[in-house]
Motif scaffolding. Sequence first.
Motif, PDB file in Angstrom:
ATOM      1  N   VAL A  56      76.758  96.326  13.796  1.00 44.28           N
ATOM      2  CA  VAL A  56      77.979  97.046  14.184  1.00 44.28           C
ATOM      3  C   VAL A  56      77.697  98.527  14.417  1.00 44.28           C
ATOM      4  CG1 VAL A  56      79.586  95.398  13.146  1.00 44.28           C
ATOM      5  CG2 VAL A  56      78.679  97.285  11.745  1.00 44.28           C
ATOM      6  N   SER A  57      78.659  99.240  14.961  1.00 45.29           N
ATOM      7  CA  SER A  57      78.431 100.636  15.369  1.00 45.29           C
ATOM      8  C   SER A  57      78.099 101.516  14.163  1.00 45.29           C
ATOM      9  CB  SER A  57      79.662 101.186  16.093  1.00 45.29           C
ATOM     10  OG  SER A  57      80.631 101.615  15.151  1.00 45.29           O
ATOM     11  N   CYS A  58      77.622 102.697  14.459  1.00 46.44           N
ATOM     12  CA  CYS A  58      77.226 103.631  13.390  1.00 46.44           C
ATOM     13  C   CYS A  58      78.394 103.925  12.456  1.00 46.44           C
ATOM     14  CB  CYS A  58      76.701 104.914  14.010  1.00 46.44           C
ATOM     15  SG  CYS A  58      77.761 105.582  15.286  1.00 46.44           S
ATOM     16  N   ASN A  59      79.568 104.167  13.029  1.00 43.09           N
ATOM     17  CA  ASN A  59      80.740 104.456  12.195  1.00 43.09           C
ATOM     18  C   ASN A  59      81.151 103.243  11.373  1.00 43.09           C
ATOM     19  OD1 ASN A  59      81.561 107.208  12.646  1.00 43.09           O
ATOM     20  ND2 ASN A  59      81.911 106.624  14.774  1.00 43.09           N
ATOM     21  N   THR A  60      81.135 102.081  12.004  1.00 43.66           N
ATOM     22  CA  THR A  60      81.517 100.856  11.293  1.00 43.66           C
ATOM     23  C   THR A  60      80.514 100.560  10.180  1.00 43.66           C
ATOM     24  OG1 THR A  60      82.417 100.085  13.389  1.00 43.66           O
ATOM     25  CG2 THR A  60      82.211  98.459  11.640  1.00 43.66           C
ATOM     26  N   THR A  61      79.241 100.803  10.446  1.00 43.07           N
ATOM     27  CA  THR A  61      78.209 100.613   9.412  1.00 43.07           C
ATOM     28  C   THR A  61      78.485 101.556   8.240  1.00 43.07           C
ATOM     29  OG1 THR A  61      76.568  99.940  11.046  1.00 43.07           O
ATOM     30  CG2 THR A  61      75.718 100.782   8.951  1.00 43.07           C
TER      31      THR A  61
END
Length: 334
Positions: free
Chosen positions: A139-144
């Motif tokens: 998942v995206s950096c923010n979601t991670t």
Amino acid sequence: MKVRVGVNGYGTIGKRVAYAVSKQDDMELIGVTKTKPDFESYRAKELGIPVYAAGEEFLPRFEKAGFEVAGTLNDLLEKVDVIVDATPGGMGAKNKALYEKAGVKAIFQGGEKASTAEVSFVAQANYEKALGKDYVRVVSCNTTGLTRTLSVLQEYIDYVYAVMIRRAADPNDSKRGPVNAITPSVTVPSHHGPDVQTVIPINIETMAFIVPTTLMHVHSVMIELKKPVTREDVIDIFENTTRVLLFEKDKGFESTAQLIEFARDLHREWNNLYEIAVWKESISVKGNRLFYIQAVHQESDVVPENVDAIRAMFEMADKWESIRKTNKSLGILK
Ligand SMILES: NC(=O)C1=CN([C@@H]2O[C@H](COP(=O)(O)OP(=O)(O)OC[C@H]3O[C@@H](n4cnc5c(N)ncnc54)[C@H](OP(=O)(O)O)[C@@H]3O)[C@@H](O)[C@H]2O)C=CC1
Ligand SMILES: O=C(OP(=O)(O)O)[C@H](O)COP(=O)(O)O
């Protein structure tokens, strides 16, 4: 036997994943793709990494420059067990047919929709779900970043509200902005909350803004609690959570600038800060609400996740064995 890995798209994420793969004793980096013979292609060659054209249509560019490629993406796919797709968002879904045809497993990044893969992945939250799978989305950096801290608080969470303050461009990107404005994502929730729910089952709403910085994203997290927790408990939980580090303003970490300087001081490659940085002073409990502020190094937090995803897909290690191995190889502090 080492798993043979290719990287399609040697850009911000792709070059870091290629580096991380090259540090694993159970993986072999077979090659990377580029669309053009720019400085990144020449650097890859200097490092001994075979460079493939991302498609036949790109071959004339390399020929014109006298840059000898090792073949095209299709040739690379014949030599690998898994391809890490790190092409610009949305392109991975289109590439999937090529990977299926070649019979190779594939990892996609957060710019792709969840439906592109069988599972959306953050190692410490759902490693087991990716065991034996053919298509996994990191998942995206923010979601991670959100998932790393929220997954260890799940038993306390009734509802999460988070505001994402996102960097406008990566440091190597001179085309994106804004330079002098704040851009709200007017769609509520932003994609981050629903994206977290593709990994862990929690109630969450997110709103997002883009601001003129290149260094990191910052998240303001507010949690309605369903059972009591103290500030000390939360500090203890984060201190014992892999890939999460506590930083203190009192020790000079006033902003994302000092966090990146810390990564530079560690002599991390590309000043990668793989860990999510939580400001210790920001962790506060007021009645049944928990608050904290964290920062995410967008260029690197997803890198260890790609490595762990490969191990899960080939069932090469259990969750903690893989996380420990990846952490050690990249100098991740805990
Ligand atoms: N940057 C970030 O902060 C993060 C990005 N992601 C996700 O990772 C993915 C990659 O993003 P990022 O690394 O930033 O992107 P970049 O633009 O930095 O890199 C993309 C790479 O894809 C290659 N590429 C471009 N066009 C094509 C094409 N037609 N076919 C094949 N390859 C192509 C580029 O090659 P060339 O340079 O030769 O043109 C480049 O190497 C996206 O899904 C993104 O959402 C996830 C977490 C953080
Ligand atoms: O893909 C990313 O960068 P992008 O803004 O270049 O698409 C990062 O993962 C941040 O994106 P997000 O805010 O959609 O999580």
